[in-house]
Design a protein around this motif. Structure first.
Motif, mmCIF file in Angstrom:
data_model
loop_
_atom_site.group_PDB
_atom_site.id
_atom_site.type_symbol
_atom_site.label_atom_id
_atom_site.label_comp_id
_atom_site.label_asym_id
_atom_site.label_seq_id
_atom_site.Cartn_x
_atom_site.Cartn_y
_atom_site.Cartn_z
ATOM 1 N N GLY A 140 -3.095 2.718 2.115
ATOM 2 C CA GLY A 140 -3.012 1.435 1.436
ATOM 3 C C GLY A 140 -4.262 0.591 1.609
ATOM 4 N N TYR A 141 -4.268 -0.562 0.966
ATOM 5 C CA TYR A 141 -5.448 -1.428 0.941
ATOM 6 C C TYR A 141 -5.286 -2.665 1.809
ATOM 7 C CZ TYR A 141 -7.018 1.528 -2.862
ATOM 8 O OH TYR A 141 -7.422 2.618 -3.608
ATOM 9 N N PHE A 142 -4.151 -2.804 2.475
ATOM 10 C CA PHE A 142 -3.908 -3.915 3.388
ATOM 11 C C PHE A 142 -2.707 -3.559 4.240
ATOM 12 C CE2 PHE A 142 -1.667 -4.673 -0.573
ATOM 13 C CZ PHE A 142 -0.395 -5.039 -0.172
ATOM 14 N N LYS A 143 -2.436 -4.365 5.246
ATOM 15 C CA LYS A 143 -1.305 -4.124 6.130
ATOM 16 C C LYS A 143 -0.063 -4.839 5.614
ATOM 17 C CE LYS A 143 -4.113 -3.695 10.327
ATOM 18 N NZ LYS A 143 -4.388 -4.279 11.685
ATOM 19 N N ASP A 144 1.061 -4.168 5.726
ATOM 20 C CA ASP A 144 2.327 -4.790 5.350
ATOM 21 C C ASP A 144 2.649 -5.925 6.318
ATOM 22 O OD1 ASP A 144 4.747 -5.143 3.964
ATOM 23 O OD2 ASP A 144 5.820 -3.857 5.373
ATOM 24 N N HIS A 145 3.073 -7.056 5.744
ATOM 25 C CA HIS A 145 3.514 -8.212 6.527
ATOM 26 C C HIS A 145 2.423 -8.683 7.506
ATOM 27 C CE1 HIS A 145 6.888 -10.349 8.953
ATOM 28 N NE2 HIS A 145 6.549 -11.046 7.886
ATOM 29 N N VAL A 189 -1.432 -8.144 -9.137
ATOM 30 C CA VAL A 189 -0.064 -7.653 -8.982
ATOM 31 C C VAL A 189 0.226 -7.518 -7.485
ATOM 32 C CG1 VAL A 189 1.353 -5.574 -9.210
ATOM 33 C CG2 VAL A 189 0.130 -6.445 -11.197
ATOM 34 N N ILE A 190 1.430 -7.910 -7.071
ATOM 35 C CA ILE A 190 1.872 -7.698 -5.695
ATOM 36 C C ILE A 190 2.723 -6.432 -5.666
ATOM 37 C CG2 ILE A 190 3.249 -8.593 -3.776
ATOM 38 C CD1 ILE A 190 2.654 -11.410 -4.781
ATOM 39 N N PRO A 191 2.196 -5.317 -5.141
ATOM 40 C CA PRO A 191 3.009 -4.098 -5.070
ATOM 41 C C PRO A 191 4.039 -4.225 -3.952
ATOM 42 C CG PRO A 191 0.883 -3.732 -4.033
ATOM 43 C CD PRO A 191 0.843 -5.128 -4.589
ATOM 44 N N LEU A 192 5.243 -3.725 -4.202
ATOM 45 C CA LEU A 192 6.282 -3.790 -3.175
ATOM 46 C C LEU A 192 6.665 -2.401 -2.676
ATOM 47 C CD1 LEU A 192 8.586 -6.643 -4.550
ATOM 48 C CD2 LEU A 192 6.782 -6.776 -2.828
ATOM 49 N N PHE A 193 7.123 -1.517 -3.590
ATOM 50 C CA PHE A 193 7.505 -0.185 -3.132
ATOM 51 C C PHE A 193 7.537 0.804 -4.291
ATOM 52 C CE2 PHE A 193 11.374 -2.804 -3.610
ATOM 53 C CZ PHE A 193 12.058 -2.122 -4.597
ATOM 54 N N VAL A 247 9.694 3.649 -0.747
ATOM 55 C CA VAL A 247 8.563 3.691 0.178
ATOM 56 C C VAL A 247 7.714 2.430 0.011
ATOM 57 C CG1 VAL A 247 6.519 4.983 0.905
ATOM 58 C CG2 VAL A 247 8.524 6.205 0.012
ATOM 59 N N PRO A 248 7.549 1.614 1.089
ATOM 60 C CA PRO A 248 6.665 0.449 0.999
ATOM 61 C C PRO A 248 5.275 0.878 0.551
ATOM 62 C CG PRO A 248 7.909 0.405 3.051
ATOM 63 C CD PRO A 248 8.164 1.752 2.423
ATOM 64 N N THR A 249 4.695 0.151 -0.398
ATOM 65 C CA THR A 249 3.438 0.583 -1.005
ATOM 66 C C THR A 249 2.438 -0.562 -1.014
ATOM 67 O OG1 THR A 249 4.716 2.079 -2.414
ATOM 68 C CG2 THR A 249 2.425 1.712 -3.011
ATOM 69 N N MET A 250 1.250 -0.304 -0.442
ATOM 70 C CA MET A 250 0.192 -1.301 -0.363
ATOM 71 C C MET A 250 -0.985 -0.926 -1.270
ATOM 72 S SD MET A 250 2.287 -1.754 2.174
ATOM 73 C CE MET A 250 1.991 -0.440 3.351
ATOM 74 N N ILE A 253 -5.388 -16.729 -2.835
ATOM 75 C CA ILE A 253 -3.989 -17.161 -2.796
ATOM 76 C C ILE A 253 -3.078 -16.018 -3.231
ATOM 77 C CG2 ILE A 253 -2.293 -18.712 -3.871
ATOM 78 C CD1 ILE A 253 -4.422 -20.892 -3.822
ATOM 79 N N ARG A 254 -3.505 -15.261 -4.235
ATOM 80 C CA ARG A 254 -2.710 -14.107 -4.667
ATOM 81 C C ARG A 254 -2.586 -13.094 -3.536
ATOM 82 N NH1 ARG A 254 -6.115 -14.624 -9.445
ATOM 83 N NH2 ARG A 254 -7.216 -12.683 -8.935
ATOM 84 N N LYS A 255 -3.692 -12.840 -2.840
ATOM 85 C CA LYS A 255 -3.668 -11.892 -1.725
ATOM 86 C C LYS A 255 -2.822 -12.418 -0.564
ATOM 87 C CE LYS A 255 -7.626 -9.647 -0.927
ATOM 88 N NZ LYS A 255 -9.090 -9.410 -0.738
ATOM 89 N N ALA A 256 -2.873 -13.714 -0.324
ATOM 90 C CA ALA A 256 -2.060 -14.302 0.743
ATOM 91 C C ALA A 256 -0.584 -14.046 0.491
ATOM 92 C CB ALA A 256 -2.336 -15.799 0.846
ATOM 93 N N LEU A 257 -0.149 -14.237 -0.740
ATOM 94 C CA LEU A 257 1.254 -13.997 -1.081
ATOM 95 C C LEU A 257 1.627 -12.532 -0.887
ATOM 96 C CD1 LEU A 257 1.519 -16.168 -4.321
ATOM 97 C CD2 LEU A 257 2.523 -16.687 -2.094
ATOM 98 N N SER A 258 0.725 -11.637 -1.246
ATOM 99 C CA SER A 258 1.002 -10.208 -1.115
ATOM 100 C C SER A 258 1.055 -9.784 0.351
ATOM 101 C CB SER A 258 -0.064 -9.399 -1.855
ATOM 102 O OG SER A 258 0.217 -8.024 -1.803
ATOM 103 N N TYR A 259 0.080 -10.235 1.146
ATOM 104 C CA TYR A 259 0.011 -9.827 2.546
ATOM 105 C C TYR A 259 1.207 -10.331 3.346
ATOM 106 C CZ TYR A 259 -4.928 -8.518 1.832
ATOM 107 O OH TYR A 259 -6.097 -7.939 1.404
ATOM 108 N N ALA A 260 1.788 -11.462 2.933
ATOM 109 C CA ALA A 260 2.879 -12.078 3.696
ATOM 110 C C ALA A 260 4.218 -11.383 3.501
ATOM 111 C CB ALA A 260 2.996 -13.556 3.321
ATOM 112 N N VAL A 261 4.324 -10.513 2.492
ATOM 113 C CA VAL A 261 5.600 -9.856 2.196
ATOM 114 C C VAL A 261 5.900 -8.769 3.228
ATOM 115 C CG1 VAL A 261 6.857 -8.431 0.526
ATOM 116 C CG2 VAL A 261 5.427 -10.332 -0.273
ATOM 117 N N ASP A 262 7.138 -8.735 3.694
ATOM 118 C CA ASP A 262 7.599 -7.694 4.622
ATOM 119 C C ASP A 262 8.337 -6.622 3.817
ATOM 120 O OD1 ASP A 262 8.681 -6.117 6.579
ATOM 121 O OD2 ASP A 262 9.511 -7.759 7.766
ATOM 122 N N ARG A 263 7.586 -5.645 3.335
ATOM 123 C CA ARG A 263 8.146 -4.604 2.474
ATOM 124 C C ARG A 263 9.132 -3.704 3.215
ATOM 125 N NH1 ARG A 263 3.382 -6.257 1.379
ATOM 126 N NH2 ARG A 263 2.620 -6.491 -0.751
#
Length: 549
Positions: A365-370, A513-517, A349-352, A326-336
């Motif tokens: 990064g470790y996943f795709k943005d959005h 933690v959900i990294p943003l930028f 700079v958007p940071t994953m 669920i934590r990862k779902a919230l992070s992956y869904a963000v459009d940085r």
């Protein structure tokens, strides 16, 4: 191995002038010319105006005690009023400050500091005992200093902080009043950068022992830095004045610093435009996001890159956020990219990953943005693991500024559109927000992290275990901790980086933690002040600021 690590940084010039109270506390008389006899010629020279710098802190500092300082706001106050064994120069390299001489042993584990003659703001001599006392005080579990782990490089420091060794076993020895010997657990190339950080600052042993609340009010605050505290109107204003007892007082040109505490960024900007402030924006405060395009267009906006992450911490100890999927779902869904393009707008700079650009290990990064499809799948899998059909109510908390509010609203909307979930927003005064994070009284909480020195360990060690002072997530992992322990013993830079990469992978798989930028500092400034240092870590140092009359 190099004995010092250079930090990514820079010197920028800044702002402001105004007539105000002089450093003695009396009102200035520069505007009143001396009385002349009838027919006598006018005075040839006017009395020099006091140099006063006015800026906005945005909020009440959480403390003015270097041993307890933990955020940029309190750090700005402490850095102006205290001085360490070293101080960062205009290139963010450590130079001798309270230490007049530093000797390092051949094995890079023993540092011998010779102190220069110096006094506290109350006239007491600054001694090696004050440093020893300050460091042992920070390591005392009763103080609950959230930055105590920054001292773990010193021999037995971690054991003392976790009550596995006695304070007298700390690798610090007072050879005499002016000589301090420090033994480290392992060679630490950036140790002299650390001694410039406020957790390593001394405190006046006599004052602290006599009054545990010494740092809460201007009347009892005692410091050894370029400035001392004249007044502190809580949640309103702090006034600093030049410290006549500072060892390097001749280098200090400002007579006074006036810090306002205005939470509304638009109000602060208006005050700057009306000539009531000399500085608006970071690293001391914020700017309204709506004003940024016009400020850029006018050429007034200063943009300065820094080793800082903007992220959302997650309370992993309870509710649906205890589930990693669920934590990862919230992070992956963000459009940085949308956030940095449309809200922050000045080169973030958007940071994953968990590291800023100046120390990044895995650039892709470790996943795709959005990545909304993966996010939806992870959310459903996480809910199933918890035996839930829908996500229970969760709240995203942030401290009050225009930028934080707009980012939170954008993320709230993105989660609604991508995952069909409703997340509540809660804005809080900064001190309350920090206290709630540290006590795990939150679901999702905004926080930025300015690097204390330019090395990945500074970020990684924050999550060494659940009880580390600035963790705030409740997350810990045995293998992660083992990797950090191995990295401390590894002298090969490539192997050390590989250990960090494995640790970061563990962290990102858990997603506490959900990294943003990776962030930047932005501000507007009056053009009449020069010499203010803003470095690549987001630190501001007013020691060398000078008003242009």
């Amino acid at each position: 191995m190099k004995k010092k690590v250079s930090l990514f940084a820079g010197l920028l010039l800044v702002v402001g002038t105004v007539l105000a109270a002089c450093s003695s506390g009396a009102q200035p008389s520069a505007s009143t010319p001396p009385k002349q006899e009838t027919g006598a010629p006018a005075a040839q020279t006017a009395e020099k105006k006091p140099q006063v710098f006015r800026a906005n802190l945005t909020s009440e500092p959480s403390t003015a005690d270097p041993g307890l300082a933990k955020d940029a706001t309190s750090g700005a106050i402490v850095r102006a009023t205290f001085d360490g064994l070293t101080r960062l120069d205009k290139d963010s390299k450590p130079m001798n400050s309270m230490a007049s001489d530093i000797k390092v042993s051949d094995d890079n584990r023993v540092y011998t500091f010779t102190l220069r003659d110096a006094k506290w703001s109350n006239g007491d001599p600054v001694t090696a005992q004050d440093f020893e006392f300050a460091w042992k005080r920070v390591l005392d579990p009763k103080l609950a200093a959230e930055y105590a782990y920054q001292l773990y490089y010193i021999k037995n420091a971690e054991k003392i902080h976790t009550s596995k060794a006695k304070p007298e076993e700390l690798g610090v020895k007072v050879l005499d009043d002016k000589t301090l010997q420090v033994t480290l657990e392992n060679p630490t190339p950036y140790f002299l950068e650390l001694t410039a950080f406020y957790t390593y600052y001394p405190v006046d042993k006599k004052i602290v022992e006599a009054n545990p609340k010494w740092a809460n009010e201007a009347a009892t605050h005692v410091s050894n830095g370029p400035f001392k505290m004249r007044s502190w109107e809580h949640k309103s204003k702090i006034v600093l004045e030049k410290n006549e007892n500072y060892w390097d007082k001749d280098a200090v040109k400002l007579d006074q610093i006036d810090f306002a505490m205005i939470e509304d960024d638009s109000t602060a900007l208006s005050m700057f435009e009306n000539g009531e402030l000399d500085w608006a924006g970071q690293p001391l405060g914020g700017l309204p996001t709506d004003a940024i395009p016009a400020l850029k267009e006018s050429g007034k906006l200063v943009v300065h890159p820094k080793a800082t992450m903007y992220w959302y911490k997650l309370n992993t100890t309870k509710g649906p956020l205890s589930n990693a999927k669920i934590r990862k779902a919230l992070s992956y869904a963000v459009d940085r990219k949308s956030i940095v393009d449309n809200i922050t707008q000045v080169g973030q700079v958007p940071t994953m990953g968990m590291l800023p650009q100046s120390m990044i290990i895995k650039s892709e990064g470790y996943f795709k943005d959005h990545d909304t499809e993966t996010a939806k799948q992870l959310l459903q899998e996480g809910l199933k693991e918890l035996g839930l059909t829908s996500l229970p109510p969760i709240t995203l908390s942030y401290n009050t500024t225009d930028r934080h509010k707009k980012i939170a609203e954008a993320v709230q909307d993105q989660w609604k559109k991508a995952l069909g979930i409703d997340v509540k927003l809660a804005n809080k005064e900064f001190k309350v927000h920090l206290e709630d994070l540290h006590s795990l009284n939150y679901d999702i909480g905004r926080l930025g992290w300015n690097a204390d020195f330019n090395d990945p360990i500074n970020y990684l060690e924050m999550f060494r275990d659940a009880k580390t002072g600035n963790n705030d997530t409740g997350w810990e992992d045995t293998r992660y901790k083992e990797l950090l322990q191995k990295s401390a013993l590894e002298s090969d830079p490539a192997k050390r980086t590989q250990l960090f990469a494995e640790a970061e992978q563990i962290f990102m798989d858990a997603m506490p933690v959900i990294p943003l930028f990776t962030d930047v500092d932005i501000w507007v400034q009056n053009d009449k002040v020069k010499g203010v240092q803003v470095d690549g870590l987001g630190f501001i140092d007013l020691k060398w600021a000078e008003m242009v009359q």
